[in-house]
Design an enzyme around this catalytic site. Structure first.
Site, PDB file in Angstrom:
ATOM      1  N   PRO A 200      67.768 -45.951  89.745  1.00 30.07           N
ATOM      2  CA  PRO A 200      66.596 -46.684  90.242  1.00 30.07           C
ATOM      3  C   PRO A 200      65.533 -45.696  90.690  1.00 30.07           C
ATOM      4  CG  PRO A 200      68.580 -47.156  91.563  1.00 30.07           C
ATOM      5  CD  PRO A 200      68.901 -45.998  90.684  1.00 30.07           C
ATOM      6  N   SER A 201      64.319 -46.184  90.892  1.00 34.56           N
ATOM      7  CA  SER A 201      63.279 -45.317  91.451  1.00 34.56           C
ATOM      8  C   SER A 201      63.645 -44.966  92.892  1.00 34.56           C
ATOM      9  CB  SER A 201      61.931 -46.026  91.431  1.00 34.56           C
ATOM     10  OG  SER A 201      61.021 -45.321  92.239  1.00 34.56           O
ATOM     11  N   GLU A 276      59.393 -46.666  77.516  1.00 34.20           N
ATOM     12  CA  GLU A 276      58.380 -47.689  77.837  1.00 34.20           C
ATOM     13  C   GLU A 276      57.395 -47.030  78.784  1.00 34.20           C
ATOM     14  OE1 GLU A 276      57.914 -50.623  76.667  1.00 34.20           O
ATOM     15  OE2 GLU A 276      59.778 -50.842  75.555  1.00 34.20           O
ATOM     16  N   CYS A 310      52.438 -52.282  84.008  1.00 36.17           N
ATOM     17  CA  CYS A 310      52.119 -51.486  82.816  1.00 36.17           C
ATOM     18  C   CYS A 310      51.210 -52.262  81.880  1.00 36.17           C
ATOM     19  CB  CYS A 310      53.394 -51.083  82.102  1.00 36.17           C
ATOM     20  SG  CYS A 310      54.480 -52.483  81.777  1.00 36.17           S
ATOM     21  N   TRP A 483      59.526 -56.362  73.750  1.00 33.31           N
ATOM     22  CA  TRP A 483      58.507 -55.773  74.626  1.00 33.31           C
ATOM     23  C   TRP A 483      58.349 -54.288  74.332  1.00 33.31           C
ATOM     24  CZ3 TRP A 483      54.778 -57.534  77.572  1.00 33.31           C
ATOM     25  CH2 TRP A 483      54.142 -56.646  78.456  1.00 33.31           C
TER      26      TRP A 483
END
Ligand code: NAD
Length: 513
Positions: A200-201, A276, A310, A483
């Site tokens: 995770p961030s 991405e 984004c 996506w």
């Protein structure tokens, strides 16, 4: 679900802070189905902040390269048994995970609000989308045939095709949609039969640490250990993951600068890769558009999640005949937005996620001043415009929703991803010119077209270079729709059937008939 998980929590700052204190395993990584204490074994630490106030929520130790190695060994050992489960078995695990998340819905929502700053309503959409993603890939896993026969023109030959999991995957996600970007990777990876190391961030660890609790509980109920490992960490941990020899695939979502580094790191050992990356998406408003409806789409496309999306439609290209009328409405509606604490019911836009993101957006306010751009609303120290600095909450990482009009395409604000609530606009005369302006970007992730003429909008959509185009809609992403973008917006596709294929490789077996 076990009583060790928080149920019946209060969706307030106080209620969620109690969950953090009593449930979240700080100073820990989830490796091989167990929580491993990081406290004594690492020197790297991160503070987690409440973006509403800038206060520290918690301090936590981060993993070291040794933990990455432990997790890679665990995921590698778990690969053979997990990849040999049937699609139906993997589907039942994915559905069990979705069920457990549903039971912890308010907790997951609250942790996103507390750690990311987003309004409750937006966090509810995020968690619902994440759950829908696990259920969607459960359905795909259950439906996929283990082996198919391939027709050939060659007599006396049989050819079989199977789709095999790519192997051990490093999943690296950003902070803007905790739970969602994780689900977009974790769900198809598990459906395919891969095992994973998830990072995770370091900015928004809380929601994914809660996911660790849910997985730990599922482990106790028979979910195989080592299939999912969660490693709290920053760049060093991401780098160690992408370089590790036991990793077969890297799937990264984040900025272009880091994405390029990740690609270079993953080149060691020729790892498979999905990226991405960023966006600078256009919203084209044709002269026949309803101005009220267009304003709603423009505002939703740039101010949702405080513009930290984004696919935010951050470049408005509006027909010159309606531009002035639209700007007036847009300004009025922007000034009416309620900016504040994500936990407050009335809040429509929360703070930015971090002090770093705040200074990034302020940097662009300064550039706009240097470039003498026309500020319609917001900006920094913008005098009589509502939502200027003066009318924002005086603590936390807040900026005003901001619009600069008639911005030259040479401007840095037109070209660069700001990742904040900042819209730039320009006008056009003919559809061709609008398409040329929309396509004049290094990015090509998404776009929105607003028009009363669906046929003309569809014809324009065919010519706009972007991976996802909304017509008279904005920012709806369905699990069924792939996506990803063109150009520098990334490599590969997530979601949809393409998202599953990203974690599989085909294998062919040929034998005499
Ligand atoms: P970031 O690139 O700073 O960080 C992303 C992740 O990479 C984090 O987990 C970080 O710890 C990790 N990382 C940092 N250095 C690394 C390294 N050397 N090796 C491996 N991992 C490393 O991005 P961010 O600020 O967290 O997120 C914002 C960016 O993400 C924006 O550019 C946005 O457009 C992009 N994004 C893209 C999509 C998409 O679907 N295209 C979705 C969400 C966000």
């Amino acid at each position: 679900m076990s009583s060790t998980l928080a149920n019946n929590i209060q969706l307030t700052r106080e209620g969620i802070s109690q969950v953090v204190a009593s449930e979240i395993k700080l100073n820990s990584a989830f490796i091989d189905g167990e929580w491993v204490d990081l406290g004594v074994s690492t020197e790297e630490e991160a503070a987690l902040y409440d973006p509403n106030s800038g206060d520290v929520i918690a301090q936590t130790a981060l993993c070291s390269a040794d933990h990455v190695d432990l997790a890679a060994q665990a995921a590698s050992a778990a690969l053979a048994p997990w990849s040999q489960t049937t699609g139906a078995q993997r589907a039942s695990y994915l559905n069990a995970l979705a069920d457990a998340m549903q039971q912890q819905f308010d907790t997951l929502v609250g942790l996103s609000v507390l750690n990311n700053g987003k309004p409750i309503a937006e966090a509810q959409i995020d968690v619902s989308d994440a759950i829908a993603c696990y259920r969607y890939y459960a359905k795909l896993a259950a439906a996929q045939l283990a082996q198919t026969t391939v027709a050939t023109n060659e007599p006396g030959i049989r050819l079989y095709k199977s789709l095999e999991p790519i192997g051990v995957c490093a999943l690296i996600v950003p902070w803007n949609f905790p739970m969602v970007t994780t689900a977009w990777k974790l769900a198809p990876a598990l459906a395919a039969g891969c095992t994973v190391l998830l990072k995770p961030s370091e900015v928004t660890l809380l929601p994914e640490l809660m996911l660790g609790n849910i997985l730990s509980n599922l482990s106790n109920m028979g979910f195989p250990k080592g299939v999912v490992n969660i490693l709290p960490g920053a760049a060093a941990v991401g780098a160690a993951m992408t370089r590790h020899p036991l990793i077969d695939k890297v799937s990264f979502t984040g900025s272009n600068g880091v994405g390029e580094k990740v690609m270079a790191q993953a080149a060691i050992g020729a790892k498979d890769i999905s990226l991405e990356l960023g966006g600078k998406s256009a919203i084209i408003v044709r002269a026949d558009a309803d101005i009220d409806a267009a304003c709603e789409l423009i505002i939703g496309g740039i101010f949702t999640n405080a513009g930290q999306i984004c696919s935010a439609t951050s470049r408005l290209i509006v027909h010159q005949d309606i531009a002035q009328a639209l700007y007036q409405q847009l300004k009025a509606k922007t000034m009416q937005l309620t900016i504040g604490d994500g936990f407050a019911e009335a809040t429509q836009m929360g703070p930015l996620v971090s002090a770093a993101q705040l200074s990034q957006v302020r940097k662009y306010f300064a550039i706009a001043k240097d470039e003498q751009l026309e500020c319609l609303v917001g900006g920094e120290n913008s005098g009589d415009n509502n939502h200027s600095e003066a009318s924002l909450p005086d603590s936390g990482y807040f900026v005003a929703p901001t619009i600069y009009t008639d911005v030259p395409t040479s401007s840095r604000l037109w070209q660069e991803e700001i990742f904040g609530p900042v819209l730039v606009t320009t006008t056009y005369q003919h559809d061709d010119e609008a398409i040329q302006l929309a396509n004049d970007s290094n990015y090509a992730l998404a776009a929105t077209l607003v028009s009363a003429d669906e046929e003309k909008a569809l014809a324009m959509a065919a010519r706009v270079r972007a991976g996802h185009i909304w017509i008279n809609e904005q920012q709806i992403v369905l699990p069924e729709a792939g996506w990803g973008g063109f150009k520098q917006s990334g490599i590969g596709r997530e979601l949809g059937e393409d998202g599953l294929a990203a974690y599989q490789k085909s294998k062919h077996i040929l034998l005499p008939a």
